[in-house]
Design an enzyme around this catalytic site. Structure first.
Site, PDB file in Angstrom:
ATOM      1  N   LYS A  42       0.776  -1.224   0.016  1.00  0.00           N
ATOM      2  CA  LYS A  42       0.100  -0.127   0.066  1.00  0.00           C
ATOM      3  C   LYS A  42       0.884   1.439   0.057  1.00  0.00           C
ATOM      4  CE  LYS A  42      -2.724  -2.399   3.224  1.00  0.00           C
ATOM      5  NZ  LYS A  42      -3.238  -2.501   4.801  1.00  0.00           N
ATOM      6  N   GLY A  43       2.339   0.931   0.381  1.00  0.00           N
ATOM      7  CA  GLY A  43       3.105   2.309   0.697  1.00  0.00           C
ATOM      8  C   GLY A  43       3.070   3.363  -0.348  1.00  0.00           C
ATOM      9  N   ASP A 102      14.837  -0.598   0.096  1.00  0.00           N
ATOM     10  CA  ASP A 102      15.692  -0.849   1.217  1.00  0.00           C
ATOM     11  C   ASP A 102      16.439  -1.963   0.953  1.00  0.00           C
ATOM     12  OD1 ASP A 102      16.090  -0.894   4.185  1.00  0.00           O
ATOM     13  OD2 ASP A 102      14.711  -2.137   4.676  1.00  0.00           O
TER      14      ASP A 102
END
Ligand code: IMP
Ligand code: MG
Length: 179
Positions: A42-43, A102
């Site tokens: 969803k980010g 990341d």
């Protein structure tokens, strides 16, 4: 906003200006082409909705939801598709929109799956990049900001599903997750 728990890294105006610039560059790079913009849920939802309004070539959108096994602050490397794309990507220019890269494991896996479906091109736009934690050779094509190894929330990014609605990009106080 509970400002005790976060420190603002980039405020709303700064983020808007940066996304305007990213949209200009993407528009220039795809001039004369069409795009299929794929948001990773969803980010990426907030970043994607702002970014596509700054891209001035014909485009379509789709979404994919993946989840990585493991706890909320550490990527395990194993990724599972929770929601796949609705349409074929064959022959299309794909722009994957992700909130933060990341370790790079999530995007690596997504790109691997998508290349098997014969798109014309795949590029990656991320709001944030944490290069110090990379475990793959993933290099995003468009990067909003490079950040240090801190936990970021706001502007779509969450900690345990909270903070996504914050309009600024913030650093989460370690005391919140080091309990
Ligand atoms: P990767 O597979 O390690 O690159 O993990 C990418 C995903 O982990 C991102 O799409 C985020 O959902 C999540 N993530 C990594 N770092 C952060 C962070 O600092 N804040 C919020 N989510 C993060
Ligand atoms: Mg994500």
């Amino acid at each position: 906003m509970n400002l005790d728990q976060v420190k603002v890294l980039y405020n709303e105006q700064e983020v808007k200006a940066r996304i305007d610039q990213m949209g200009e560059v993407i528009t220039r790079d795809y001039r004369g082409e069409e795009l299929l913009v794929i948001g990773i849920l969803k980010g990426a939802f907030m970043f994607m909705s702002d970014l596509i309004r700054r891209i001035e070539v014909p485009l379509q959108i789709d979404f994919m939801d993946v989840s990585s096994y493991g706890s909320s602050t550490v990527s395990s490397g194993e990724v599972r598709i929770m929601k796949d794309l609705d349409y074929s990507i064959e022959g299309k220019n794909i722009l994957i929109v992700e909130d933060i890269v990341d370790t790079g494991l999530t995007l690596n896996y997504i790109c691997e799956i998508l290349w098997k479906r014969n798109p014309k091109t795949i590029k990656i736009a991320c709001l944030l990049d944490k290069p110090s934690r990379r475990r793959t050779n993933t290099v995003p094509d468009y990067i909003g900001y490079s950040v240090a190894d801190e936990f970021i929330v706001g502007y779509g990014l969450d900690y345990a599903e909270y903070y996504r609605e914050y309009p600024a990009i913030c650093i989460l106080e370690p005391s919140v997750y080091e309990k």
